[in-house]
Design an enzyme around this catalytic site. Structure first.
Site, mmCIF file in Angstrom:
data_model
loop_
_atom_site.group_PDB
_atom_site.id
_atom_site.type_symbol
_atom_site.label_atom_id
_atom_site.label_comp_id
_atom_site.label_asym_id
_atom_site.label_seq_id
_atom_site.Cartn_x
_atom_site.Cartn_y
_atom_site.Cartn_z
ATOM 1 N N PHE A 37 36.097 96.349 38.162
ATOM 2 C CA PHE A 37 35.612 95.545 37.021
ATOM 3 C C PHE A 37 36.536 95.665 35.802
ATOM 4 C CE2 PHE A 37 32.485 96.214 33.354
ATOM 5 C CZ PHE A 37 32.577 94.912 32.900
ATOM 6 N N ILE A 38 36.627 96.857 35.222
ATOM 7 C CA ILE A 38 37.448 97.005 34.013
ATOM 8 C C ILE A 38 38.923 96.826 34.363
ATOM 9 C CG2 ILE A 38 38.156 98.592 32.166
ATOM 10 C CD1 ILE A 38 35.330 99.843 32.339
ATOM 11 N N LYS A 77 33.473 113.034 35.908
ATOM 12 C CA LYS A 77 34.333 112.401 34.898
ATOM 13 C C LYS A 77 34.726 113.409 33.811
ATOM 14 C CE LYS A 77 35.419 108.637 34.449
ATOM 15 N NZ LYS A 77 36.663 107.929 34.915
ATOM 16 N N ARG A 119 15.116 107.021 37.133
ATOM 17 C CA ARG A 119 16.301 107.672 37.718
ATOM 18 C C ARG A 119 16.217 109.171 37.387
ATOM 19 N NH1 ARG A 119 21.871 105.466 35.225
ATOM 20 N NH2 ARG A 119 21.844 104.030 36.969
ATOM 21 N N THR A 123 34.497 108.104 29.917
ATOM 22 C CA THR A 123 33.186 107.540 29.606
ATOM 23 C C THR A 123 32.418 108.333 28.557
ATOM 24 O OG1 THR A 123 31.010 107.067 30.570
ATOM 25 C CG2 THR A 123 32.296 108.773 31.651
ATOM 26 N N ASP A 124 31.545 107.618 27.836
ATOM 27 C CA ASP A 124 30.659 108.285 26.869
ATOM 28 C C ASP A 124 29.650 109.203 27.560
ATOM 29 O OD1 ASP A 124 28.952 106.356 27.995
ATOM 30 O OD2 ASP A 124 28.312 105.492 26.097
ATOM 31 N N GLU A 125 29.443 109.004 28.872
ATOM 32 C CA GLU A 125 28.438 109.816 29.578
ATOM 33 C C GLU A 125 28.785 111.295 29.577
ATOM 34 O OE1 GLU A 125 26.582 108.641 33.094
ATOM 35 O OE2 GLU A 125 26.575 106.518 32.599
ATOM 36 N N GLY A 166 42.668 98.701 39.721
ATOM 37 C CA GLY A 166 42.803 97.353 39.147
ATOM 38 C C GLY A 166 42.007 96.288 39.878
ATOM 39 N N TYR A 205 28.039 112.029 38.594
ATOM 40 C CA TYR A 205 29.101 111.111 38.161
ATOM 41 C C TYR A 205 29.719 111.606 36.861
ATOM 42 C CZ TYR A 205 31.106 107.281 35.463
ATOM 43 O OH TYR A 205 31.930 106.536 34.659
ATOM 44 N N PRO A 242 14.224 95.518 38.541
ATOM 45 C CA PRO A 242 13.648 96.870 38.555
ATOM 46 C C PRO A 242 14.053 97.693 37.333
ATOM 47 C CG PRO A 242 15.524 96.762 40.043
ATOM 48 C CD PRO A 242 15.382 95.394 39.445
HETATM 49 P P1 NAD Z 1 34.468 99.862 39.408
HETATM 50 O O1 NAD Z 1 33.512 100.680 40.218
HETATM 51 O O2 NAD Z 1 34.146 98.437 39.141
HETATM 52 O O3 NAD Z 1 35.930 99.898 40.069
HETATM 53 C C1 NAD Z 1 36.524 101.063 40.522
HETATM 54 C C2 NAD Z 1 37.821 100.691 41.232
HETATM 55 O O4 NAD Z 1 38.461 101.910 41.659
HETATM 56 C C3 NAD Z 1 37.622 99.835 42.478
HETATM 57 O O5 NAD Z 1 38.562 98.780 42.504
HETATM 58 C C4 NAD Z 1 37.865 100.810 43.624
HETATM 59 O O6 NAD Z 1 38.357 100.195 44.799
HETATM 60 C C5 NAD Z 1 38.881 101.753 43.001
HETATM 61 N N1 NAD Z 1 38.887 103.085 43.641
HETATM 62 C C6 NAD Z 1 37.804 103.883 43.873
HETATM 63 N N2 NAD Z 1 38.193 105.000 44.508
HETATM 64 C C7 NAD Z 1 39.539 104.914 44.671
HETATM 65 C C8 NAD Z 1 40.519 105.760 45.239
HETATM 66 N N3 NAD Z 1 40.184 106.945 45.794
HETATM 67 N N4 NAD Z 1 41.812 105.376 45.217
HETATM 68 C C9 NAD Z 1 42.174 104.170 44.660
HETATM 69 N N5 NAD Z 1 41.281 103.331 44.140
HETATM 70 C C10 NAD Z 1 39.986 103.686 44.133
HETATM 71 O O7 NAD Z 1 34.659 100.675 38.042
HETATM 72 P P2 NAD Z 1 34.697 100.190 36.533
HETATM 73 O O8 NAD Z 1 33.317 99.976 36.048
HETATM 74 O O9 NAD Z 1 35.703 99.129 36.394
HETATM 75 O O10 NAD Z 1 35.233 101.520 35.818
HETATM 76 C C11 NAD Z 1 36.627 101.759 35.638
HETATM 77 C C12 NAD Z 1 36.804 103.064 34.912
HETATM 78 O O11 NAD Z 1 36.156 103.020 33.650
HETATM 79 C C13 NAD Z 1 36.209 104.267 35.638
HETATM 80 O O12 NAD Z 1 37.049 105.359 35.462
HETATM 81 C C14 NAD Z 1 34.879 104.494 34.938
HETATM 82 O O13 NAD Z 1 34.478 105.849 35.017
HETATM 83 C C15 NAD Z 1 35.236 104.093 33.519
HETATM 84 N N6 NAD Z 1 34.123 103.601 32.689
HETATM 85 C C16 NAD Z 1 33.360 102.562 33.093
HETATM 86 C C17 NAD Z 1 32.357 102.088 32.259
HETATM 87 C C18 NAD Z 1 31.490 100.916 32.642
HETATM 88 O O14 NAD Z 1 30.526 100.624 31.922
HETATM 89 N N7 NAD Z 1 31.777 100.212 33.730
HETATM 90 C C19 NAD Z 1 32.121 102.696 31.024
HETATM 91 C C20 NAD Z 1 32.913 103.776 30.660
HETATM 92 C C21 NAD Z 1 33.930 104.206 31.488
HETATM 93 O O1 TDX Z 2 18.280 98.795 38.400
HETATM 94 C C1 TDX Z 2 18.478 99.368 37.334
HETATM 95 N N1 TDX Z 2 17.445 99.499 36.427
HETATM 96 C C2 TDX Z 2 17.571 100.139 35.226
HETATM 97 O O2 TDX Z 2 16.604 100.226 34.447
HETATM 98 C C3 TDX Z 2 19.758 99.928 36.991
HETATM 99 C C4 TDX Z 2 20.922 99.825 37.935
HETATM 100 C C5 TDX Z 2 19.871 100.564 35.769
HETATM 101 N N2 TDX Z 2 18.816 100.675 34.919
HETATM 102 C C6 TDX Z 2 19.016 101.376 33.625
HETATM 103 C C7 TDX Z 2 19.639 102.753 33.732
HETATM 104 C C8 TDX Z 2 20.435 102.869 32.454
HETATM 105 O O3 TDX Z 2 19.604 103.335 31.404
HETATM 106 O O4 TDX Z 2 19.963 100.598 32.882
HETATM 107 C C9 TDX Z 2 20.867 101.430 32.157
HETATM 108 C C10 TDX Z 2 22.300 101.151 32.607
HETATM 109 O O5 TDX Z 2 22.423 101.573 33.956
HETATM 110 P P1 TDX Z 2 23.798 101.407 34.765
HETATM 111 O O6 TDX Z 2 24.213 99.983 34.731
HETATM 112 O O7 TDX Z 2 23.625 102.075 36.089
HETATM 113 O O8 TDX Z 2 24.815 102.191 33.814
HETATM 114 P P2 TDX Z 2 24.858 103.705 33.288
HETATM 115 O O9 TDX Z 2 24.101 104.606 34.154
HETATM 116 O O10 TDX Z 2 24.477 103.663 31.823
HETATM 117 O O11 TDX Z 2 26.427 104.006 33.446
HETATM 118 C C11 TDX Z 2 27.411 103.008 33.107
HETATM 119 O O12 TDX Z 2 27.991 103.282 31.846
HETATM 120 C C12 TDX Z 2 28.854 104.378 31.760
HETATM 121 C C13 TDX Z 2 28.495 102.912 34.173
HETATM 122 O O13 TDX Z 2 27.900 102.687 35.450
HETATM 123 C C14 TDX Z 2 29.364 104.124 34.197
HETATM 124 O O14 TDX Z 2 30.416 103.957 35.143
HETATM 125 C C15 TDX Z 2 29.929 104.321 32.821
HETATM 126 O O15 TDX Z 2 30.686 105.504 32.758
#
Ligand code: NAD
Ligand code: TDX
Length: 328
Positions: A7-8, A147, A266, A119-121, A4, A143, A198
């Site tokens: 971000f999400i 997941k 990447r 995640t959709d990944e 919590g 990653y 970048p």
């Molecule tokens: P984030 O990286 O912003 O936050 C992760 C949180 O988890 C942090 O507060 C961290 O302290 C906590 N955490 C990490 N390891 C831990 C542990 N061992 N014990 C307790 N807490 C721990 O992540 P987010 O982007 O908010 O993603 C949240 C969830 O949604 C994740 O499961 C991620 O895979 C999923 N998700 C994210 C995205 C996205 O675009 N951000 C998309 C799809 C799914």
């Molecule tokens: O510096 C950058 N330059 C760039 O071109 C970064 C950080 C990313 N990218 C590109 C890579 C991807 O095509 O942008 C796109 C998005 O990259 P990220 O923000 O790293 O996200 P992505 O790899 O798509 O994964 C995210 O979405 C699914 C989240 O980080 C995951 O936690 C989630 O599950």
């Protein structure tokens, strides 16, 4: 809930406390580099909110945190693909073992609903069409592989143990409080600092963008109305090439496109993600925010919250970022 302070998770805690006066939230978070209590300052005084600092891999802490809890929304994870490519250990520990620890405790505590946030990944790169929930999984990076393991394990606890699990698989989220390693907040804050953006490879990779508040609303719907053992895709329906997104961010900030810098791609970079969200739509959810308005609001949020992101970017993040780009 777990994670919590991320971000999400922080947006979800705010959503629940704001829209369900009868609910309370226990937030279990380890506070890794991505966890930040500043994300939750406005909730701290709410008597319905309690923070527990702890690791989801710690059985004792997890068991205690689940006392008196009806439902678990599991958001905690290691989440950044580039970090998983550099070293996957923490991803396996937190995302797989941590999920296992939570599932075991949930069984013991007879939790009535366990939402595994995914995640959709996990579907891997999709050239055409949109992934449906029963499509094969094909993760490309450590990653998404971790997941996928967590997601499958959670469902196995329904099939085998009848733990009432539901899995969400959302597309790329964006919005307030996103750690500035992810592309949208990284590019907004770099542009605000007049430093290069970048762009990986040819910049033509496609992501389907989902405003974080829409994802929170969808998770909430799945939490209350989802069917045990089911998976729900949550997509924004906004497929955008990275280079187009980058230009939009620069345009909103009035910054020049000359800030875009092409860097080495990447490894294992998925070309395109796309989701069919028909199943969650049938539960009554649809995104409430348009992509254009949500991106504008997000840019404005970062412009107005330098005090939130400046310390992050000048602290431990700087060393990570410099190492990342010295090798590209
Ligand atoms: P984030 O990286 O912003 O936050 C992760 C949180 O988890 C942090 O507060 C961290 O302290 C906590 N955490 C990490 N390891 C831990 C542990 N061992 N014990 C307790 N807490 C721990 O992540 P987010 O982007 O908010 O993603 C949240 C969830 O949604 C994740 O499961 C991620 O895979 C999923 N998700 C994210 C995205 C996205 O675009 N951000 C998309 C799809 C799914
Ligand atoms: O510096 C950058 N330059 C760039 O071109 C970064 C950080 C990313 N990218 C590109 C890579 C991807 O095509 O942008 C796109 C998005 O990259 P990220 O923000 O790293 O996200 P992505 O790899 O798509 O994964 C995210 O979405 C699914 C989240 O980080 C995951 O936690 C989630 O599950």
């Amino acid at each position: 809930m777990t994670g919590g302070a991320g971000f999400i998770g922080s947006n979800f805690a705010r959503h629940i406390l704001g829209s369900h006066p009868e609910d309370s939230v226990v937030n279990l978070d380890k506070l890794t580099y991505a966890g930040n209590l500043e994300n939750l300052r406005d909730l701290e005084k709410d008597p319905r909110y309690r923070f527990v600092r702890g690791d989801i891999c710690d059985r004792v802490v997890v068991r205690e945190a689940m006392e008196g809890v009806d439902a678990v929304v599991h958001c905690a994870a290691e989440t950044h693909v580039d970090r998983s490519n550099a070293g996957a250990g923490e991803f396996l520990t937190t995302n797989v073992s941590g999920t296992f620890t939570l599932l075991e405790a949930a069984r013991e505590r007879k939790i009535q609903r366990f939402v595994a946030v995914g995640t959709d990944e996990v579907y891997g790169s999709i050239a055409k069409g949109a992934a449906r929930e029963l499509d094969p999984l094909n993760p490309s990076n450590p990653y998404s592989a971790s997941k996928a393991a967590a997601d499958l394990l959670a469902r196995a606890y329904w099939t085998t143990h009848r733990l009432p699990v539901v899995v969400t698989r959302s597309s790329n989220n964006f919005g307030p409080y996103q750690y500035p390693e992810k592309v949208i907040p990284l590019f907004i804050t770099n542009a605000l600092e007049d430093t290069p953006l970048p762009l990986y490879g040819d910049g033509k990779n496609v992501r389907d963008w989902l405003y974080v508040l829409d994802n929170c609303a969808a998770i909430d719907v799945v939490l209350r109305k989802g069917k045990d053992g089911e998976i729900y895709n949550i997509g924004g329906g906004n497929e955008v090439e990275n280079v187009v997104l980058t230009r939009q961010v620069l345009h909103l900030l009035g910054k020049p496109e000359s800030l875009i810098t092409s860097v080495k791609d990447r490894p294992g970079h998925d070309r395109r993600y796309a989701l069919d969200s028909g199943k969650v739509a049938a539960l009554g959810w649809k995104p409430a925010h348009s992509f254009g308005a949500a991106l504008e609001a997000t840019v404005a949020w970062y412009r107005d919250h330098e005090a939130w992101w400046k310390p992050i970017k000048s602290g431990a993040f700087r060393a990570y970022y410099e190492k990342q780009y010295s090798s590209r």
